[in-house]
Scaffold this motif. Sequence first.
Motif, PDB file in Angstrom:
ATOM      1  N   VAL A  72      47.840  30.370  62.036  1.00  0.00           N
ATOM      2  CA  VAL A  72      46.744  30.844  61.184  1.00  0.00           C
ATOM      3  C   VAL A  72      45.476  30.056  61.501  1.00  0.00           C
ATOM      4  O   VAL A  72      44.393  30.632  61.632  1.00  0.00           O
ATOM      5  CB  VAL A  72      47.108  30.705  59.682  1.00  0.00           C
ATOM      6  N   VAL A  73      45.605  28.754  61.655  1.00  0.00           N
ATOM      7  CA  VAL A  73      44.453  27.898  61.951  1.00  0.00           C
ATOM      8  C   VAL A  73      43.841  28.293  63.288  1.00  0.00           C
ATOM      9  O   VAL A  73      42.618  28.433  63.411  1.00  0.00           O
ATOM     10  CB  VAL A  73      44.863  26.410  61.962  1.00  0.00           C
ATOM     11  N   ARG A  74      44.677  28.493  64.296  1.00  0.00           N
ATOM     12  CA  ARG A  74      44.193  28.820  65.640  1.00  0.00           C
ATOM     13  C   ARG A  74      43.591  30.223  65.713  1.00  0.00           C
ATOM     14  O   ARG A  74      42.558  30.417  66.326  1.00  0.00           O
ATOM     15  CB  ARG A  74      45.338  28.726  66.641  1.00  0.00           C
ATOM     16  N   GLN A  75      44.241  31.196  65.111  1.00  0.00           N
ATOM     17  CA  GLN A  75      43.854  32.598  65.288  1.00  0.00           C
ATOM     18  C   GLN A  75      42.743  33.045  64.349  1.00  0.00           C
ATOM     19  O   GLN A  75      41.994  33.955  64.671  1.00  0.00           O
ATOM     20  CB  GLN A  75      45.065  33.506  65.094  1.00  0.00           C
ATOM     21  N   GLU A  76      42.636  32.451  63.195  1.00  0.00           N
ATOM     22  CA  GLU A  76      41.712  32.974  62.196  1.00  0.00           C
ATOM     23  C   GLU A  76      40.531  32.061  61.903  1.00  0.00           C
ATOM     24  O   GLU A  76      39.891  32.192  60.873  1.00  0.00           O
ATOM     25  CB  GLU A  76      42.483  33.309  60.919  1.00  0.00           C
ATOM     26  N   GLY A  77      40.294  31.119  62.778  1.00  0.00           N
ATOM     27  CA  GLY A  77      39.053  30.369  62.657  1.00  0.00           C
ATOM     28  C   GLY A  77      39.092  29.064  61.899  1.00  0.00           C
ATOM     29  O   GLY A  77      38.134  28.733  61.197  1.00  0.00           O
ATOM     30  N   GLY A  78      40.154  28.323  61.971  1.00  0.00           N
ATOM     31  CA  GLY A  78      40.169  27.000  61.387  1.00  0.00           C
ATOM     32  C   GLY A  78      40.891  26.910  60.056  1.00  0.00           C
ATOM     33  O   GLY A  78      41.537  27.853  59.604  1.00  0.00           O
ATOM     34  N   PHE A  79      40.747  25.761  59.443  1.00  0.00           N
ATOM     35  CA  PHE A  79      41.475  25.483  58.206  1.00  0.00           C
ATOM     36  C   PHE A  79      40.909  26.235  57.007  1.00  0.00           C
ATOM     37  O   PHE A  79      41.554  26.309  55.976  1.00  0.00           O
ATOM     38  CB  PHE A  79      41.498  23.977  57.934  1.00  0.00           C
ATOM     39  N   GLY A  80      39.738  26.809  57.144  1.00  0.00           N
ATOM     40  CA  GLY A  80      39.169  27.598  56.059  1.00  0.00           C
ATOM     41  C   GLY A  80      39.953  28.867  55.781  1.00  0.00           C
ATOM     42  O   GLY A  80      39.858  29.438  54.704  1.00  0.00           O
ATOM     43  N   SER A  81      40.759  29.284  56.743  1.00  0.00           N
ATOM     44  CA  SER A  81      41.559  30.500  56.580  1.00  0.00           C
ATOM     45  C   SER A  81      42.966  30.216  56.047  1.00  0.00           C
ATOM     46  O   SER A  81      43.728  31.145  55.807  1.00  0.00           O
ATOM     47  CB  SER A  81      41.649  31.245  57.912  1.00  0.00           C
ATOM     48  N   VAL A  82      43.282  28.955  55.831  1.00  0.00           N
ATOM     49  CA  VAL A  82      44.595  28.576  55.303  1.00  0.00           C
ATOM     50  C   VAL A  82      44.553  28.698  53.784  1.00  0.00           C
ATOM     51  O   VAL A  82      43.561  28.331  53.143  1.00  0.00           O
ATOM     52  CB  VAL A  82      44.948  27.128  55.731  1.00  0.00           C
ATOM     53  N   SER A  83      45.623  29.222  53.200  1.00  0.00           N
ATOM     54  CA  SER A  83      45.654  29.413  51.752  1.00  0.00           C
ATOM     55  C   SER A  83      45.588  28.074  51.012  1.00  0.00           C
ATOM     56  O   SER A  83      45.939  27.026  51.550  1.00  0.00           O
ATOM     57  CB  SER A  83      46.933  30.154  51.343  1.00  0.00           C
ATOM     58  N   SER A  84      45.153  28.139  49.780  1.00  0.00           N
ATOM     59  CA  SER A  84      45.066  26.933  48.946  1.00  0.00           C
ATOM     60  C   SER A  84      46.427  26.283  48.788  1.00  0.00           C
ATOM     61  O   SER A  84      46.548  25.049  48.832  1.00  0.00           O
ATOM     62  CB  SER A  84      44.515  27.275  47.562  1.00  0.00           C
TER      63      SER A  84
END
Length: 56
Positions: free
Chosen positions: A25-37
Amino acid sequence: MARRNGVMSDRLKMELAEELGVADVVRQEGGFGSVSSRDCGNLVRLAIQKAERSML
């Protein structure tokens, strides 16, 4: 040398993300901002556990 923006280095955050299975998720969707809370909370919990174990 790993870049540091805050308390944890980017390298450590990626290691933790891999352990928790959210590295894709971090690699494909643009960083840690795309990781769920929830997953971010789990990353922090894992980091704290590792820090506590290293202090023993």
